[in-house]
Motif scaffolding. Structure first.
Motif, short mmCIF file in Angstrom:
data_model
loop_
_atom_site.label_atom_id
_atom_site.label_comp_id
_atom_site.label_asym_id
_atom_site.label_seq_id
_atom_site.Cartn_x
_atom_site.Cartn_y
_atom_site.Cartn_z
N ASP A 173 0.82 -1.21 0.00
CA ASP A 173 0.00 0.00 0.00
C ASP A 173 0.86 1.26 0.00
OD1 ASP A 173 1.08 -0.26 2.48
OD2 ASP A 173 -0.82 -0.22 3.58
N ARG A 174 2.13 1.11 -0.42
CA ARG A 174 3.11 2.20 -0.45
C ARG A 174 3.49 2.69 0.94
NH1 ARG A 174 -0.25 2.90 -4.86
NH2 ARG A 174 0.77 3.23 -6.89
N SER A 175 3.15 1.94 1.97
CA SER A 175 3.44 2.40 3.34
C SER A 175 4.93 2.41 3.64
CB SER A 175 2.69 1.54 4.35
OG SER A 175 3.06 0.18 4.27
N PHE A 176 5.75 1.71 2.84
CA PHE A 176 7.19 1.72 3.10
C PHE A 176 7.82 3.07 2.78
CE2 PHE A 176 8.90 -0.29 -1.16
CZ PHE A 176 8.02 0.46 -1.90
N HIS A 177 7.07 3.97 2.18
CA HIS A 177 7.57 5.32 1.95
C HIS A 177 7.73 6.10 3.26
CE1 HIS A 177 5.74 5.21 -2.39
NE2 HIS A 177 6.76 4.39 -2.23
N ALA A 178 7.16 5.59 4.35
CA ALA A 178 7.24 6.28 5.64
C ALA A 178 8.59 6.10 6.31
CB ALA A 178 6.13 5.78 6.58
N TYR A 179 9.42 5.15 5.83
CA TYR A 179 10.65 4.80 6.53
C TYR A 179 11.86 5.49 5.92
CZ TYR A 179 7.35 1.05 7.54
OH TYR A 179 6.21 0.34 7.87
N SER A 180 12.84 5.77 6.77
CA SER A 180 14.12 6.35 6.33
C SER A 180 15.24 5.47 6.86
CB SER A 180 14.26 7.78 6.84
OG SER A 180 13.26 8.62 6.29
N PRO A 181 15.50 4.35 6.19
CA PRO A 181 16.49 3.41 6.72
C PRO A 181 17.92 3.83 6.46
CG PRO A 181 15.61 2.61 4.65
CD PRO A 181 14.84 3.86 4.97
N GLU A 182 18.82 3.30 7.27
CA GLU A 182 20.24 3.46 7.00
C GLU A 182 20.66 2.49 5.90
OE1 GLU A 182 24.48 2.87 9.40
OE2 GLU A 182 22.71 3.56 10.48
N VAL A 183 20.08 1.29 5.95
CA VAL A 183 20.30 0.29 4.90
C VAL A 183 18.94 -0.25 4.47
CG1 VAL A 183 21.25 -2.00 4.36
CG2 VAL A 183 22.58 -0.39 5.75
N ALA A 184 18.72 -0.31 3.17
CA ALA A 184 17.50 -0.89 2.62
C ALA A 184 17.87 -2.08 1.76
CB ALA A 184 16.72 0.13 1.80
N ILE A 185 17.08 -3.15 1.87
CA ILE A 185 17.23 -4.33 1.02
C ILE A 185 16.04 -4.38 0.07
CG2 ILE A 185 17.32 -6.85 0.93
CD1 ILE A 185 18.49 -6.83 3.74
N PHE A 210 11.00 4.68 -2.43
CA PHE A 210 11.52 4.03 -1.22
C PHE A 210 13.04 4.15 -1.15
CE2 PHE A 210 13.22 -0.12 0.40
CZ PHE A 210 12.98 0.10 1.75
N ALA A 211 13.72 3.88 -2.27
CA ALA A 211 15.18 3.99 -2.28
C ALA A 211 15.63 5.42 -1.98
CB ALA A 211 15.73 3.52 -3.63
N GLY A 212 14.84 6.38 -2.45
CA GLY A 212 15.17 7.77 -2.20
C GLY A 212 15.05 8.18 -0.75
N LYS A 213 14.38 7.37 0.07
CA LYS A 213 14.22 7.65 1.49
C LYS A 213 15.42 7.18 2.32
CE LYS A 213 9.84 9.09 1.19
NZ LYS A 213 9.34 10.38 1.69
N ASP A 238 19.63 6.28 -12.40
CA ASP A 238 19.28 7.29 -13.40
C ASP A 238 18.48 8.44 -12.80
OD1 ASP A 238 19.05 8.23 -16.18
OD2 ASP A 238 16.92 7.74 -15.94
N ARG A 239 17.59 8.13 -11.86
CA ARG A 239 16.63 9.14 -11.38
C ARG A 239 17.04 9.85 -10.11
NH1 ARG A 239 10.63 6.39 -12.04
NH2 ARG A 239 10.82 5.70 -14.21
N LEU A 240 17.79 9.16 -9.25
CA LEU A 240 18.14 9.76 -7.96
C LEU A 240 19.52 10.41 -8.03
CD1 LEU A 240 16.96 7.04 -5.39
CD2 LEU A 240 15.70 9.03 -6.25
N ASP A 241 19.57 11.68 -7.73
CA ASP A 241 20.85 12.38 -7.69
C ASP A 241 21.43 12.17 -6.29
OD1 ASP A 241 22.98 14.00 -8.18
OD2 ASP A 241 21.89 15.89 -7.94
N ARG A 242 21.97 10.96 -6.08
CA ARG A 242 22.42 10.56 -4.75
C ARG A 242 23.84 9.99 -4.82
NH1 ARG A 242 18.80 9.19 -0.67
NH2 ARG A 242 20.74 8.71 0.44
N PRO A 243 24.85 10.85 -5.03
CA PRO A 243 26.22 10.30 -5.04
C PRO A 243 26.63 9.71 -3.70
CG PRO A 243 26.23 12.71 -5.05
CD PRO A 243 24.81 12.29 -5.29
N ASP A 244 25.89 10.06 -2.63
CA ASP A 244 26.20 9.53 -1.30
C ASP A 244 25.67 8.12 -1.08
OD1 ASP A 244 23.48 10.84 -1.32
OD2 ASP A 244 23.41 9.88 0.64
#
Length: 471
Positions: A173-185, A210-213, A238-244
């Motif tokens: 239900d897209r609820s995983f958008h609520a999380y900001s993990p240090e590591v995501a699998i 989700f990956a962007g979080k 391609d979409r996330l400007d996340r060099p970190d």
């Protein structure tokens, strides 16, 4: 090393959970109770999970009634399965009590911790469980919230004294958008949850969000083998400007950062060899099947990304011996083993049937009692479910378990049965669950394995089959 218990958000000091017996809801309720909240809730029926919550001091009402909502309730916690007309939800709105989605409640519990969030269409519960058990075996005292019980009712969650919090991240239900993990699998990305996603494009967009979080400097651990996960990795880059953002790929593919070079069946266990940072490492996974081995390697990569020594973590992963409903041996009678499988998506069904085949003796037959789950899923994937059943020697197919859905005209388990027969499967319909133990007892012979398969109440049939075989 233990850390102080975090303070509770004011809204969650006296929460009321609607549907508190559910896997996700009960876990959050348990952690809140362990952290000192005065937790209450309701469910449609009593259960072992409800009893486990009561043992922690949680008030559990059976049935839904506005009167169950206390005057002192600080928030009502709901999942996406709770209907708008629920009397407790209606009462909360009338009284101005805040309504909190379970994902936001879980996100609040992870605040201040070092979260690992495990996502994917399949394998979330197993992988989250593997991490929880392994990190616990290493003395790291993780908190965890899992979509299934490890070994007993109520063991799906725990408030630990350590800094790491391992959580199953539900994409349905897209609820995983609520999380900001240090590591995501992300284990895999496939089309499912058809009531909430109209296309693969929507699912990819959701997983990219989700990956962007992931927290700054964090890590995405993602499959290098599963096509949907490979496509997701390309879109994230391609979409996330996340060099970190660190991206660690795992799998059998030659280019994988953590490469699986061998999975060797050893009865009901597997021996797995990986190459990580140019060095080979072999460890044991105490459950059968290639897909469980891949889950363990994803867990290994996530733990390493959190700074856990790889050799210690690999050894600790062998401590995991399974989770309830994930190829769980329910017992043996008259020489017949009865195993329970939560598999309800065709990919899961195929993986579990292949795992059982690899663990079974050469003369053993695999007999399946399958219950399709949800009308929407059966409408979209019924043909693939039927094809998966061709891996069994014989199957009984029950009526669709509706869960939160209303019936859909023309959508029945006949869709699965017709597809199974077209694939050459030996399959029969059984509309009366009460007859299943007798029918299975008439089919099974010493040495056979019986799988009760599905996400609904088909799980209740395993003990009844064993009792009938014993009689």
């Amino acid at each position: 090393m233990s850390t102080p218990t975090p303070s509770l958000p004011p809204a969650l000091e006296r929460p009321h959970f609607i549907g508190i017996g559910g896997a996700g809801m009960s876990g959050i309720a348990k952690i809140l109770a362990q952290r000192g909240a005065a937790v209450a809730g309701s469910d449609t029926k009593d259960s072992e999970t409800a009893e486990a919550l009561r043992a922690l001091g949680v008030t559990v009402h059976i049935g839904h009634d506005a009167a169950h909502l206390a005057e002192t309730t600080t928030a009502v916690v709901v999942s996406s399965a709770i209907r708008q007309e629920n009397p407790e939800l209606a009462a909360a709105r009338e009284r101005g009590v805040p309504v909190v989605h379970r994902s936001d409640a879980l996100a609040a519990l992870m605040d201040g911790a070092r979260p690992i969030a495990v996502a994917g269409t399949h394998g979330k519960t197993t992988t989250t469980s593997m991490l929880a058990v392994a990190l616990g075996a290493l003395g790291l005292e993780p908190s965890y919230a899992i979509g299934g019980d490890l070994d007993a009712p109520g063991s799906n969650a725990h408030h630990g004294g350590g800094a790491i919090f391992v959580a199953e991240a539900d994409e349905s239900d897209r609820s995983f958008h609520a999380y900001s993990p240090e590591v995501a699998i992300v284990l895999n990305v496939e089309l499912d949850h058809h009531a909430n996603y109209a296309s693969m494009e929507e699912i990819y967009d959701s997983f990219v969000t989700f990956a962007g979080k992931i927290r700054p400097g964090g890590t995405l651990v993602v499959s290098a083998d599963q096509p949907g996960a490979v496509e997701l990795t390309a879109r994230v880059r391609d979409r996330l400007d996340r060099p970190d953002l660190g991206i660690v790929t795992v799998g059998a593919a030659e280019h994988a950062d953590v490469r699986i070079t061998a999975v060797t069946p050893r009865g009901l266990t597997s021996e797995v060899t990986v190459v990580l940072d140019g060095r080979p490492l072999t460890f044991t996974v105490s459950v059968p099947g290639r897909h469980y081995a891949h889950n363990a390697v994803a867990a290994l990569a996530a733990g390493v990304a959190m700074g856990v020594p790889v050799e210690e973590l690999a050894e600790a992963l062998a401590k995991y011996t399974g989770v309830r409903r994930r190829l769980q041996l329910k017992g043996e009678a008259a020489g017949v083993q009865v195993i329970d499988s939560y598999a309800h998506h065709p990919t899961e069904m195929t993986a579990d049937l292949e795992a059982i085949r690899s663990a079974a003796g050469p003369d053993a037959r695999v007999l399946v009692v399958f219950q399709p789950h949800l009308f929407s899923r059966t409408r979209e994937l019924g043909a693939e479910m039927g094809a998966a059943l061709a891996l069994a020697d014989a199957s009984l197919v029950l009526d669709i378990y509706p869960a939160r859905e209303d019936p859909v005209p023309g959508i029945t388990s006949a869709l699965v049965i017709e597809a199974a027969r077209a694939a050459g499967a030996d399959v029969a319909a059984e509309h009366d669950k009460g007859r299943v133990p007798e029918v299975v007892a008439g089919m099974a012979k010493p040495g056979d394995l019986v799988l009760t398969m599905g996400a609904g109440d088909v799980t209740d049939l395993g003990p009844l089959v064993l009792a009938r075989l014993s009689g």
